[in-house]
Scaffold this active site. Structure first.
Site, PDB file in Angstrom:
ATOM      1  N   THR A 207      -5.914  -3.218 -11.770  1.00  0.00           N
ATOM      2  CA  THR A 207      -6.109  -1.891 -11.115  1.00  0.00           C
ATOM      3  C   THR A 207      -5.291  -0.782 -11.856  1.00  0.00           C
ATOM      4  OG1 THR A 207      -5.492  -0.677  -9.211  1.00  0.00           O
ATOM      5  CG2 THR A 207      -3.923  -2.558  -9.694  1.00  0.00           C
TER       6      THR A 207
ATOM      7  N   TYR B  64       0.872  -3.127  -3.844  1.00  0.00           N
ATOM      8  CA  TYR B  64      -0.580  -3.515  -4.375  1.00  0.00           C
ATOM      9  C   TYR B  64      -0.419  -3.482  -5.844  1.00  0.00           C
ATOM     10  CZ  TYR B  64      -5.353  -3.160  -6.103  1.00  0.00           C
ATOM     11  OH  TYR B  64      -6.255  -3.186  -6.634  1.00  0.00           O
TER      12      TYR B  64
END
Length: 330
Positions: A117, A141
């Site tokens: 990501t 995250y």
């Protein structure tokens, strides 16, 4: 070649499975179906319901299906939730990935593609951001994904194991043929949420943060069509099959749109107005993240086919409408 797709019944994973089937590859899916749907898969694809952190299960799947490569999507992806419940993200993303990687090395599976990501960059000082930029995630995250990147790096240094880590920017849209799309209830993706608001499934849409140092004060993101994203995975898989070395690359178009620009596009394409609530910033969100896609274009010869925000929104809205009809029919 047989490819194991983890999280293959989810949003991006199901698109990957369809793309692999279109290319004539044999596919097996492992998914716990917490956020995925078995009906999103082609009818002839083997689905094993289970947790990718279960090393015994993964070991059996790798052996039974003679798996040659793994494309790893399974995990948790909601940034604000990761701030509120970090241990969930370290369990689902980092610990489970560690077990999956070990199962692969034990079985001799040496080709691995990982869905990372852009959140690993945090608030980048330079935009567009390249792969060599400092890594400073703002959320658990992002950190959980970065930790997996580091595990892959170290595993490749110690074992006959090669990987490609693809750092996604903001994935949106749906299969142009209408076979699958973003179907998870309560999803937080902006274009998904705006589409639901336009179709009357939500009373309003919330914009989090209106005072960022951006042209209109709202966050700016690089939105990539899911079909272009999975095409990059297929090219990465082909590269590993041909003996390519481990590599980490951005997956984005190299230009950004603000939240309000996306909202205006959804209104224009749908022909519907909807209520927008302006809210404060959320913990973990970056003000502006746009990819420098030079590396993926040069290494993979990747050429996007859907680099158009209106097209992305059009496909997302078409899927949202199809999903509504499916849900009403059940």
């Amino acid at each position: 070649m047989t490819v194991l797709v983890t999280g293959g019944a989810g949003y991006i994973g199901s698109h990957m499975v369809w793309a692999l089937k279109d290319a004539g590859e044999a596919v097996v899916v492992v998914d716990n179906l917490v956020t995925g749907f078995d009906w999103a898969l082609p009818g002839d694809v083997s689905l094993v319901r289970g947790d990718i952190g279960d090393m015994a299960l993964i070991g059996r799947v790798l052996k039974e299906y003679s798996v040659d490569a793994v494309i790893h999507f399974a995990g948790s992806v909601v940034v604000p939730e990761s701030v509120a419940d970090p241990l969930k993200y370290y369990r689902n993303n980092t610990c489970a990935s560690r077990n999956l990687i070990e199962a692969c090395t034990a079985a001799g599976v040496d080709k691995f593609i990982f869905s990372s990501t852009a959140a690993v960059y945090g608030d980048p000082k330079t935009v567009p951001v390249g792969e060599n930029a400092p890594l400073a995630p703002l959320s658990p995250y992002g950190t959980s994904k970065l930790m997996t990147e580091l595990m892959l790096r170290d595993t490749a240094a110690a074992h006959p194991f090669r990987y490609t880590a693809l750092r996604y920017f903001n994935v949106a849209g749906a299969d142009p043929e209408g076979r699958t799309g973003q179907s998870t209830a309560g999803a937080t993706h902006l274009i998904k949420v705006a589409g639901e608001a336009a179709l009357g499934k939500r009373d309003s849409l919330s914009v989090f943060g209106t005072d960022y140092d951006t042209p209109d004060g709202t966050g700016v993101r690089d939105y990539i069509h899911v079909s272009d994203l999975v095409a990059a995975h297929k090219l990465a898989l082909d590269r590993l099959k041909d003996g390519g070395e481990s590599l980490t690359m951005n997956c984005g178009y190299g230009r950004g749109f603000s939240v309000l620009e996306v909202v205006d596009t959804v209104r224009r394409v749908s022909g519907k107005d909807f209520k927008v609530d302006m809210e404060g910033r959320r913990p973990g969100d970056s003000p502006k993240v746009v990819a420098d896609p030079s590396l993926i274009r040069s290494e993979l010869g990747w050429k996007p086919n859907h680099d158009d925000l209106e097209e992305i929104v059009t496909h997302a809205l078409a899927w949202e409408d199809k999903l509504s009809k499916r849900n009403r029919a059940e």
